[in-house]
Every structure is written in C-alpha cells, then in structure tokens.
Write an enzyme that holds these catalytic residues in place. Structure first.
Site, PDB file in Angstrom:
ATOM      1  CB  SER A  36     101.092  92.344  82.750  1.00 29.32           C
ATOM      2  OG  SER A  36     101.545  91.757  83.950  1.00 29.32           O
TER       3      SER A  36
ATOM      4  CE1 TYR B 251     101.723  87.717  80.113  1.00 28.39           C
ATOM      5  CE2 TYR B 251     102.621  88.843  82.037  1.00 28.39           C
ATOM      6  CZ  TYR B 251     101.536  88.440  81.280  1.00 28.39           C
ATOM      7  OH  TYR B 251     100.261  88.755  81.692  1.00 28.39           O
TER       8      TYR B 251
HETATM    9  P1  NAP Z   1      93.017  83.369  80.477  1.00 34.88           P
HETATM   10  O1  NAP Z   1      91.947  82.969  81.411  1.00 34.88           O
HETATM   11  O2  NAP Z   1      94.024  82.349  80.047  1.00 34.88           O
HETATM   12  O3  NAP Z   1      92.363  84.030  79.166  1.00 34.88           O
HETATM   13  C1  NAP Z   1      93.137  84.356  78.050  1.00 34.88           C
HETATM   14  C2  NAP Z   1      92.394  83.930  76.805  1.00 34.88           C
HETATM   15  O4  NAP Z   1      93.183  84.314  75.655  1.00 34.88           O
HETATM   16  C3  NAP Z   1      92.205  82.399  76.739  1.00 34.88           C
HETATM   17  O5  NAP Z   1      90.878  82.087  76.334  1.00 34.88           O
HETATM   18  C4  NAP Z   1      93.212  82.004  75.673  1.00 34.88           C
HETATM   19  O6  NAP Z   1      92.873  80.828  74.967  1.00 34.88           O
HETATM   20  C5  NAP Z   1      93.171  83.218  74.759  1.00 34.88           C
HETATM   21  N1  NAP Z   1      94.315  83.240  73.868  1.00 34.88           N
HETATM   22  C6  NAP Z   1      95.609  82.914  74.189  1.00 34.88           C
HETATM   23  N2  NAP Z   1      96.370  82.992  73.103  1.00 34.88           N
HETATM   24  C7  NAP Z   1      95.569  83.367  72.072  1.00 34.88           C
HETATM   25  C8  NAP Z   1      95.778  83.605  70.696  1.00 34.88           C
HETATM   26  N3  NAP Z   1      96.994  83.455  70.146  1.00 34.88           N
HETATM   27  N4  NAP Z   1      94.727  83.986  69.927  1.00 34.88           N
HETATM   28  C9  NAP Z   1      93.506  84.111  70.461  1.00 34.88           C
HETATM   29  N5  NAP Z   1      93.232  83.906  71.766  1.00 34.88           N
HETATM   30  C10 NAP Z   1      94.254  83.525  72.552  1.00 34.88           C
HETATM   31  O7  NAP Z   1      93.885  84.546  81.085  1.00 34.88           O
HETATM   32  P2  NAP Z   1      93.470  85.891  81.881  1.00 34.88           P
HETATM   33  O8  NAP Z   1      94.150  85.824  83.183  1.00 34.88           O
HETATM   34  O9  NAP Z   1      92.020  86.171  81.774  1.00 34.88           O
HETATM   35  O10 NAP Z   1      94.304  86.938  81.021  1.00 34.88           O
HETATM   36  C11 NAP Z   1      93.699  87.938  80.193  1.00 34.88           C
HETATM   37  C12 NAP Z   1      94.766  88.998  79.903  1.00 34.88           C
HETATM   38  O11 NAP Z   1      95.157  89.608  81.123  1.00 34.88           O
HETATM   39  C13 NAP Z   1      96.034  88.408  79.286  1.00 34.88           C
HETATM   40  O12 NAP Z   1      96.525  89.295  78.298  1.00 34.88           O
HETATM   41  C14 NAP Z   1      96.984  88.333  80.450  1.00 34.88           C
HETATM   42  O13 NAP Z   1      98.330  88.377  80.051  1.00 34.88           O
HETATM   43  C15 NAP Z   1      96.571  89.563  81.232  1.00 34.88           C
HETATM   44  N6  NAP Z   1      96.954  89.543  82.652  1.00 34.88           N
HETATM   45  C16 NAP Z   1      96.342  88.691  83.537  1.00 34.88           C
HETATM   46  C17 NAP Z   1      96.708  88.738  84.879  1.00 34.88           C
HETATM   47  C18 NAP Z   1      96.069  87.871  85.927  1.00 34.88           C
HETATM   48  O14 NAP Z   1      96.394  88.035  87.110  1.00 34.88           O
HETATM   49  N7  NAP Z   1      95.184  86.945  85.577  1.00 34.88           N
HETATM   50  C19 NAP Z   1      97.706  89.612  85.297  1.00 34.88           C
HETATM   51  C20 NAP Z   1      98.318  90.433  84.372  1.00 34.88           C
HETATM   52  C21 NAP Z   1      97.916  90.399  83.048  1.00 34.88           C
HETATM   53  P3  NAP Z   1      93.505  79.436  75.510  1.00 34.88           P
HETATM   54  O15 NAP Z   1      93.011  79.265  76.919  1.00 34.88           O
HETATM   55  O16 NAP Z   1      92.989  78.439  74.542  1.00 34.88           O
HETATM   56  O17 NAP Z   1      94.999  79.611  75.464  1.00 34.88           O
END
Ligand code: NAP
Length: 236
Positions: free
Chosen positions: A127, A140
């Site tokens: 992140s 986080y």
């Molecule tokens: P997202 O749309 O919520 O996708 C994350 C996925 O991971 C969801 O399908 C979630 O399932 C799944 N997940 C959560 N906990 C889990 C577990 N214990 N075991 C298996 N799967 C699990 O979020 P995203 O924004 O695409 O994020 C993807 C990655 O990028 C994450 O690591 C996040 O921290 C990182 N990130 C995102 C941003 C941003 O701006 N979006 C910025 C910095 C970092 P559920 O929905 O059922 O919980």
C-alpha cells in the site's frame, strides 16, 4: 508475453485481484483464485489466507488440477480505520493476520513449486500508505510495511533459486474496498484527493494489473526486491 504458466492470485474475487487475474489470463497464463467470495467458478477456491490448513488444501488441489504454481500475486487484504488508543489487540491482530500473515502462508505454500521449477515470480500488493503513514490506519500500515520488508528479504533469499519477489504499493484505486471506505466516511473528499494526485484521476485496478504483468514477465527477470509505487504520483 511470457510462456504460459500457472498463477495464483489471492483476493482475486474483487477489485485489484480480479483485474490481475483477468490480465494474467489475457497474457496466456492459467489462473487460480483464492478468495473468501470468489466471483467466478472457474479455477476459484474458497479459502481464508489467515488459515494455513485452508491454504495448503487449496494449493494441493490447484497443484493436482492445474500443475505447479510458479506465479503468485498476493492481493487479498482488508483495510482498517480506528484511533490507535481505541484499537483492541484482537482488532490489531486481525489486520496483521490478513494483510501480513496471509502473505507468509501463501508464499510458504507455493515456494516449493517455484524452487522445483527453478523459476518463480511473486508480487505482493502492499500500500502507498507505507510511504507516509496514515492516521487511524496504524495496524494496516504496520502490516503492509511488513509486507514490503518481507518482499526485500525474500528477494535476497530466493534470487539464487530463479525467483523474483517484488511489491506493488497501490494508491487510491477505485475498487469495492475504497468505495466501502468512502461510504463509511473514511476517505475524506474524493475530488480533493484527485486534485492532489499529479495525474488528476483515481487509479484503476487495471493500472495495478499492468505493473504486476510487467513484473511477472520474462523481461523483468533482473528486477527483484523492488517496491514499485503505482499511485499517480501522490504519496510516493
Ligand atoms: P477489495 O475489492 O476488497 O478486494 C480484496 C479481496 O480480498 C476481496 O475479495 C476480499 O474478500 C478478499 N479477502 C479479504 N480478506 C481475505 C482473506 N482473509 N482470505 C481471502 N481473501 C480475502 O480490495 P482492493 O482495493 O482490490 O484491494 C486489493 C489489495 O490492494 C489489498 O491488499 C489492499 O489492501 C490493497 N490496496 C488497495 C488500495 C486501493 O486504493 N484500493 C490501496 C492500497 C492497497 P471480501 O470482500 O469477502 O472481504
């Protein structure tokens, strides 16, 4: 494009992970997904990255149906916004479990396949919050900073085995996680953040997928231990 391999994408049911899975499929790879709620049935496995037994069971099935896994993208993650003094140890531990220990489990589970193949690519989605720190996101940011450190150490340890390990810290990507945080009032003014972003837009999941695809390609074989920010120039 690389020669076709078997890839595992955690968190591939939503947002960034789903875009990475789609991109790797378009690049000719066979892609397995691990998620709590995988969106599509093909090569999808319901498993919690914090549960080693579930990860090992999913990996055994993936290995036997799709072959050795030599590409791993760790995108499963969960955000958390809470004042540090209001954070219980259980809440802290839950966020560290998902965002850091989950990465430990999947990497340990796939490394034997990569070592056996003499080739591997690991990309950890951390992140951009790790560059600056963020108030109310201490658990986080601590977990994601751990992911960056793990990335650097494993790059040194497994480079001689033909395996590269890099991290992509995204910033401000339009995904369900970000929109849920916005709905809870945790994101502040979206337009103000766009105005503070040098390229003047939110990121798309495909922006992260493109960086992952490059790091996974044969051409990126001399790049390891790197933290490649994809954030439109903000918080870098
Ligand atoms: P997202 O749309 O919520 O996708 C994350 C996925 O991971 C969801 O399908 C979630 O399932 C799944 N997940 C959560 N906990 C889990 C577990 N214990 N075991 C298996 N799967 C699990 O979020 P995203 O924004 O695409 O994020 C993807 C990655 O990028 C994450 O690591 C996040 O921290 C990182 N990130 C995102 C941003 C941003 O701006 N979006 C910025 C910095 C970092 P559920 O929905 O059922 O919980």
């Amino acid at each position: 494009m690389s020669t076709s391999k078997t890839a595992l994408v955690t968190g591939g049911g939503s947002g960034i992970g789903a875009a990475v899975a789609e991109r790797l499929r378009a690049d000719g790879h066979t892609v397995a997904i691990i998620d709590l709620n995988p969106a599509e049935p093909e090569h999808s496995y319901v498993a919690d990255v914090t549960d080693r037994a579930q990860i090992d069971a999913a990996l055994a099935e993936i290995h036997s149906t799709l072959g050795p896994v030599t590409i791993l993208v760790n995108a499963a993650g969960k955000d958390s916004f809470r004042r540090f003094l209001d954070l219980s140890f259980e809440q802290w531990q839950n966020i560290i479990d998902i965002n850091l220990h989950g990465v430990f489990h999947t990497i340990q589970a796939v490394l034997p396949d990569m070592i056996e193949a003499g080739w591997g690519r690991i990309v950890n989605i951390s992140s951009s919050s790790t560059h600056s720190g963020v108030p109310y996101m201490s658990a986080y940011v601590a977990a994601k900073s751990g992911v960056n450190g793990l990335t650097k150490s494993l790059a040194l340890e497994y480079g001689p085995a033909g395996i590269t390990v890099n991290a992509v810290p995204p910033g401000f990507i339009d995904t369900p996680m970000l929109r849920k945080a916005e709905a809870r009032g945790n994101m502040g003014d979206i337009q103000a953040t766009i105005n503070a972003t040098p390229v003047r837009r939110m990121g798309k999941p495909e922006d992260i997928a493109a960086a992952c695809a490059f790091l996974i390609s044969e051409e990126a074989g001399y790049i390891t231990g790197q933290i490649l920010g994809v954030n439109g120039g903000r918080n870098t």
